[in-house]
Design a protein around this motif. Structure first.
Motif, PDB file in Angstrom:
ATOM      1  N   LEU A  46     -15.202 -59.254 -93.051  1.00 50.49           N
ATOM      2  CA  LEU A  46     -13.838 -59.773 -92.959  1.00 50.49           C
ATOM      3  C   LEU A  46     -13.828 -61.268 -92.673  1.00 50.49           C
ATOM      4  O   LEU A  46     -13.074 -62.029 -93.287  1.00 50.49           O
ATOM      5  CB  LEU A  46     -13.060 -59.033 -91.861  1.00 50.49           C
ATOM      6  CG  LEU A  46     -12.473 -57.673 -92.209  1.00 50.49           C
ATOM      7  CD1 LEU A  46     -11.859 -57.032 -90.971  1.00 50.49           C
ATOM      8  CD2 LEU A  46     -11.431 -57.804 -93.310  1.00 50.49           C
ATOM      9  N   VAL A  47     -14.667 -61.677 -91.718  1.00 55.46           N
ATOM     10  CA  VAL A  47     -14.720 -63.098 -91.359  1.00 55.46           C
ATOM     11  C   VAL A  47     -15.184 -63.924 -92.551  1.00 55.46           C
ATOM     12  O   VAL A  47     -14.609 -64.976 -92.862  1.00 55.46           O
ATOM     13  CB  VAL A  47     -15.650 -63.322 -90.152  1.00 55.46           C
ATOM     14  CG1 VAL A  47     -15.889 -64.808 -89.914  1.00 55.46           C
ATOM     15  CG2 VAL A  47     -15.045 -62.690 -88.899  1.00 55.46           C
ATOM     16  N   SER A  48     -16.233 -63.456 -93.241  1.00 57.29           N
ATOM     17  CA  SER A  48     -16.752 -64.192 -94.393  1.00 57.29           C
ATOM     18  C   SER A  48     -15.699 -64.315 -95.486  1.00 57.29           C
ATOM     19  O   SER A  48     -15.519 -65.396 -96.077  1.00 57.29           O
ATOM     20  CB  SER A  48     -18.003 -63.494 -94.936  1.00 57.29           C
ATOM     21  OG  SER A  48     -18.505 -64.163 -96.063  1.00 57.29           O
ATOM     22  N   ALA A  49     -14.985 -63.209 -95.743  1.00 56.46           N
ATOM     23  CA  ALA A  49     -13.939 -63.247 -96.769  1.00 56.46           C
ATOM     24  C   ALA A  49     -12.824 -64.202 -96.377  1.00 56.46           C
ATOM     25  O   ALA A  49     -12.301 -64.951 -97.207  1.00 56.46           O
ATOM     26  CB  ALA A  49     -13.383 -61.844 -96.998  1.00 56.46           C
ATOM     27  N   ALA A  50     -12.457 -64.203 -95.084  1.00 57.22           N
ATOM     28  CA  ALA A  50     -11.385 -65.084 -94.615  1.00 57.22           C
ATOM     29  C   ALA A  50     -11.790 -66.547 -94.704  1.00 57.22           C
ATOM     30  O   ALA A  50     -11.003 -67.398 -95.126  1.00 57.22           O
ATOM     31  CB  ALA A  50     -11.010 -64.727 -93.180  1.00 57.22           C
ATOM     32  N   GLU A  72      -6.036 -61.102 -91.634  1.00 54.06           N
ATOM     33  CA  GLU A  72      -5.442 -62.443 -91.682  1.00 54.06           C
ATOM     34  C   GLU A  72      -6.171 -63.433 -90.771  1.00 54.06           C
ATOM     35  O   GLU A  72      -6.117 -64.644 -90.996  1.00 54.06           O
ATOM     36  CB  GLU A  72      -3.966 -62.376 -91.273  1.00 54.06           C
ATOM     37  CG  GLU A  72      -3.097 -61.573 -92.229  1.00 54.06           C
ATOM     38  CD  GLU A  72      -1.759 -61.186 -91.625  1.00 54.06           C
ATOM     39  OE1 GLU A  72      -0.857 -60.798 -92.388  1.00 54.06           O
ATOM     40  OE2 GLU A  72      -1.622 -61.261 -90.380  1.00 54.06           O
ATOM     41  N   LYS A  73      -6.835 -62.911 -89.761  1.00 57.32           N
ATOM     42  CA  LYS A  73      -7.511 -63.776 -88.800  1.00 57.32           C
ATOM     43  C   LYS A  73      -8.600 -64.605 -89.486  1.00 57.32           C
ATOM     44  O   LYS A  73      -9.315 -64.104 -90.355  1.00 57.32           O
ATOM     45  CB  LYS A  73      -8.123 -62.919 -87.694  1.00 57.32           C
ATOM     46  CG  LYS A  73      -8.608 -63.694 -86.480  1.00 57.32           C
ATOM     47  CD  LYS A  73      -9.091 -62.732 -85.401  1.00 57.32           C
ATOM     48  CE  LYS A  73      -9.609 -63.466 -84.174  1.00 57.32           C
ATOM     49  NZ  LYS A  73     -10.116 -62.532 -83.142  1.00 57.32           N
ATOM     50  N   TYR A  74      -8.701 -65.862 -89.116  1.00 55.19           N
ATOM     51  CA  TYR A  74      -9.655 -66.839 -89.639  1.00 55.19           C
ATOM     52  C   TYR A  74      -9.302 -67.355 -91.032  1.00 55.19           C
ATOM     53  O   TYR A  74     -10.036 -68.187 -91.578  1.00 55.19           O
ATOM     54  CB  TYR A  74     -11.099 -66.299 -89.648  1.00 55.19           C
ATOM     55  CG  TYR A  74     -11.595 -65.838 -88.309  1.00 55.19           C
ATOM     56  CD1 TYR A  74     -11.647 -66.703 -87.228  1.00 55.19           C
ATOM     57  CD2 TYR A  74     -12.016 -64.526 -88.126  1.00 55.19           C
ATOM     58  CE1 TYR A  74     -12.110 -66.276 -85.991  1.00 55.19           C
ATOM     59  CE2 TYR A  74     -12.481 -64.086 -86.888  1.00 55.19           C
ATOM     60  CZ  TYR A  74     -12.517 -64.968 -85.830  1.00 55.19           C
ATOM     61  OH  TYR A  74     -12.975 -64.534 -84.613  1.00 55.19           O
ATOM     62  N   ARG A  75      -8.189 -66.888 -91.617  1.00 56.65           N
ATOM     63  CA  ARG A  75      -7.782 -67.443 -92.912  1.00 56.65           C
ATOM     64  C   ARG A  75      -7.434 -68.917 -92.745  1.00 56.65           C
ATOM     65  O   ARG A  75      -6.853 -69.333 -91.750  1.00 56.65           O
ATOM     66  CB  ARG A  75      -6.576 -66.685 -93.451  1.00 56.65           C
ATOM     67  CG  ARG A  75      -6.864 -65.308 -94.006  1.00 56.65           C
ATOM     68  CD  ARG A  75      -7.588 -65.348 -95.336  1.00 56.65           C
ATOM     69  NE  ARG A  75      -6.875 -66.109 -96.344  1.00 56.65           N
ATOM     70  CZ  ARG A  75      -5.929 -65.603 -97.136  1.00 56.65           C
ATOM     71  NH1 ARG A  75      -5.581 -64.318 -97.015  1.00 56.65           N
ATOM     72  NH2 ARG A  75      -5.336 -66.354 -98.042  1.00 56.65           N
ATOM     73  N   GLY A 148      -5.988 -75.422 -90.692  1.00 56.46           N
ATOM     74  CA  GLY A 148      -6.673 -74.743 -89.593  1.00 56.46           C
ATOM     75  C   GLY A 148      -6.930 -73.288 -89.879  1.00 56.46           C
ATOM     76  O   GLY A 148      -6.514 -72.747 -90.912  1.00 56.46           O
ATOM     77  N   ARG A 149      -7.651 -72.643 -88.950  1.00 56.53           N
ATOM     78  CA  ARG A 149      -7.945 -71.215 -89.037  1.00 56.53           C
ATOM     79  C   ARG A 149      -6.885 -70.430 -88.272  1.00 56.53           C
ATOM     80  O   ARG A 149      -6.637 -70.711 -87.091  1.00 56.53           O
ATOM     81  CB  ARG A 149      -9.317 -70.920 -88.427  1.00 56.53           C
ATOM     82  CG  ARG A 149     -10.477 -71.708 -89.019  1.00 56.53           C
ATOM     83  CD  ARG A 149     -10.752 -71.322 -90.429  1.00 56.53           C
ATOM     84  NE  ARG A 149     -11.978 -71.958 -90.926  1.00 56.53           N
ATOM     85  CZ  ARG A 149     -12.298 -72.053 -92.201  1.00 56.53           C
ATOM     86  NH1 ARG A 149     -11.483 -71.565 -93.118  1.00 56.53           N
ATOM     87  NH2 ARG A 149     -13.419 -72.631 -92.582  1.00 56.53           N
ATOM     88  N   LEU A 150      -6.288 -69.473 -88.931  1.00 48.52           N
ATOM     89  CA  LEU A 150      -5.261 -68.657 -88.286  1.00 48.52           C
ATOM     90  C   LEU A 150      -5.896 -67.719 -87.269  1.00 48.52           C
ATOM     91  O   LEU A 150      -6.891 -67.038 -87.573  1.00 48.52           O
ATOM     92  CB  LEU A 150      -4.494 -67.855 -89.331  1.00 48.52           C
ATOM     93  CG  LEU A 150      -3.325 -67.007 -88.830  1.00 48.52           C
ATOM     94  CD1 LEU A 150      -2.255 -67.897 -88.184  1.00 48.52           C
ATOM     95  CD2 LEU A 150      -2.727 -66.189 -89.971  1.00 48.52           C
ATOM     96  N   VAL A 188       8.832 -69.550 -82.859  1.00 55.56           N
ATOM     97  CA  VAL A 188       7.405 -69.865 -82.931  1.00 55.56           C
ATOM     98  C   VAL A 188       6.714 -68.835 -83.825  1.00 55.56           C
ATOM     99  O   VAL A 188       6.887 -67.616 -83.637  1.00 55.56           O
ATOM    100  CB  VAL A 188       6.771 -69.872 -81.528  1.00 55.56           C
ATOM    101  CG1 VAL A 188       5.280 -70.129 -81.614  1.00 55.56           C
ATOM    102  CG2 VAL A 188       7.448 -70.930 -80.654  1.00 55.56           C
ATOM    103  N   LEU A 189       5.939 -69.311 -84.768  1.00 52.60           N
ATOM    104  CA  LEU A 189       5.198 -68.404 -85.643  1.00 52.60           C
ATOM    105  C   LEU A 189       4.183 -67.604 -84.831  1.00 52.60           C
ATOM    106  O   LEU A 189       3.576 -68.113 -83.891  1.00 52.60           O
ATOM    107  CB  LEU A 189       4.473 -69.186 -86.733  1.00 52.60           C
ATOM    108  CG  LEU A 189       5.327 -70.076 -87.651  1.00 52.60           C
ATOM    109  CD1 LEU A 189       4.451 -70.700 -88.733  1.00 52.60           C
ATOM    110  CD2 LEU A 189       6.468 -69.303 -88.276  1.00 52.60           C
ATOM    111  N   GLY A 190       4.013 -66.339 -85.204  1.00 53.70           N
ATOM    112  CA  GLY A 190       3.057 -65.489 -84.497  1.00 53.70           C
ATOM    113  C   GLY A 190       1.642 -66.006 -84.633  1.00 53.70           C
ATOM    114  O   GLY A 190       1.227 -66.482 -85.691  1.00 53.70           O
ATOM    115  N   GLY A 191       0.870 -65.927 -83.541  1.00 50.75           N
ATOM    116  CA  GLY A 191      -0.493 -66.437 -83.534  1.00 50.75           C
ATOM    117  C   GLY A 191      -0.508 -67.950 -83.380  1.00 50.75           C
ATOM    118  O   GLY A 191       0.470 -68.567 -82.945  1.00 50.75           O
ATOM    119  N   TYR A 192      -1.627 -68.546 -83.745  1.00 46.11           N
ATOM    120  CA  TYR A 192      -1.773 -69.998 -83.690  1.00 46.11           C
ATOM    121  C   TYR A 192      -2.891 -70.385 -84.639  1.00 46.11           C
ATOM    122  O   TYR A 192      -3.534 -69.503 -85.241  1.00 46.11           O
ATOM    123  CB  TYR A 192      -2.091 -70.467 -82.266  1.00 46.11           C
ATOM    124  CG  TYR A 192      -3.427 -70.005 -81.716  1.00 46.11           C
ATOM    125  CD1 TYR A 192      -4.541 -70.839 -81.727  1.00 46.11           C
ATOM    126  CD2 TYR A 192      -3.589 -68.716 -81.197  1.00 46.11           C
ATOM    127  CE1 TYR A 192      -5.770 -70.416 -81.232  1.00 46.11           C
ATOM    128  CE2 TYR A 192      -4.810 -68.288 -80.702  1.00 46.11           C
ATOM    129  CZ  TYR A 192      -5.899 -69.138 -80.727  1.00 46.11           C
ATOM    130  OH  TYR A 192      -7.115 -68.714 -80.241  1.00 46.11           O
TER     131      TYR A 192
END
Length: 265
Positions: A46-50, A72-75, A148-150, A188-192
């Motif tokens: 997942l991380v590699s794909a993102a 979605e994380k690290y996209r 940036g990375r989500l 505020v958008l979810g996450g950062y």
């Protein structure tokens, strides 16, 4: 079968019970390592794909109140707007690549539509007491595009970090979009995001590195190791039994009591 009567002795009964208990325990530990291997492999994929996915506008992946998913994380995302340094805060007890304790700099980024994106601009060192607000280099002024990375919102349950109260001014423990929305009184958008571009002048704040892959092959090796141990237990037990039988057979027979008595005169 009298040769194996020693197996009924207290010492051998205990040894046998321990061996019987070890076999399923080691098999279960092997399955646990297998599950860890599968989880880490899936996470690494997942991380590699993102990390290799094409950058997209941040609002394609998140919105106010949205919980960032594992997929979605690290996209890599982009956003256009302006930094609001007046509402900037720092996140306590964060380390850099050298394990030095300091702060992460969290700056609200106001998008063109008025929504706010939380941007972790990187790491800065702390003073000796961590009570005073640190020296934080200002971000570029005016309208710009950041990349940036989500990341998902931080929680105590996921991070183990306690969300302490009564902290020094403009300091927080966790990056959480819902809490920041209440503080800022804004959408505020979810996450950062962890900012990757543009890079800060002078190298500070130190921008955060991409996540590394977890060591899944090590879990695979441990899995095989535990199952080999499980197979070795009965083999080792039988080896000890055979050696005991051999040693008893080779031991000189104990003389009978009458053989030690002097002959009658």
């Amino acid at each position: 079968m009298h040769r194996y009567r020693f197996l009924l002795s207290r010492q051998w009964v205990i040894l046998t019970l321990v061996a019987i208990a070890l076999i399923p325990t080691m098999i279960e530990l092997g399955f646990w390592q297998q599950h860890r291997y599968e989880q880490r492999t899936a996470r690494n994929d997942l991380v590699s794909a993102a990390l290799h996915a094409k950058p997209v506008p941040v609002e394609e992946l998140t919105s106010p109140g949205h919980a960032v998913t594992r997929a979605e994380k690290y996209r890599t995302v982009t956003a256009t707007g302006t930094f609001d340094t007046a509402a900037e805060v720092v996140v306590r007890r964060r380390t850099n690549a050298d394990d030095r304790v300091g702060f992460h700099v969290l700056t609200p980024f106001v998008l063109d539509d008025g929504k706010v994106l939380l941007v972790n601009r990187g790491w800065v060192p702390a003073n000796s007491t961590q009570t005073a607000y640190p020296k934080v280099p200002a971000p570029p002024a005016g309208r710009l595009t950041v990349t940036g990375r989500l990341m998902a919102d931080e929680t105590t349950a996921a991070s183990g970090i306690k969300n302490l109260k009564d902290l020094p001014d403009r300091q927080i423990m966790l990056i959480n979009s819902a809490e920041e929305a209440r503080r800022l009184d804004a959408e505020v958008l979810g996450g950062y995001i962890q900012q990757t571009a543009p890079r800060a002048k002078g190298g500070s704040p130190q921008q955060l590195s991409d996540p590394g892959s977890e060591d899944a092959p090590l879990n695979y090796a441990y899995m095989i190791q535990w199952w080999l141990f499980a197979a070795a237990v009965p083999v080792g037990w039988w080896f000890l039994v055979r050696r005991e039988v051999r040693d008893r057979a080779e031991a000189p027979a104990e003389p009978r009591p009458e053989e030690n008595e002097p002959a009658a005169v």
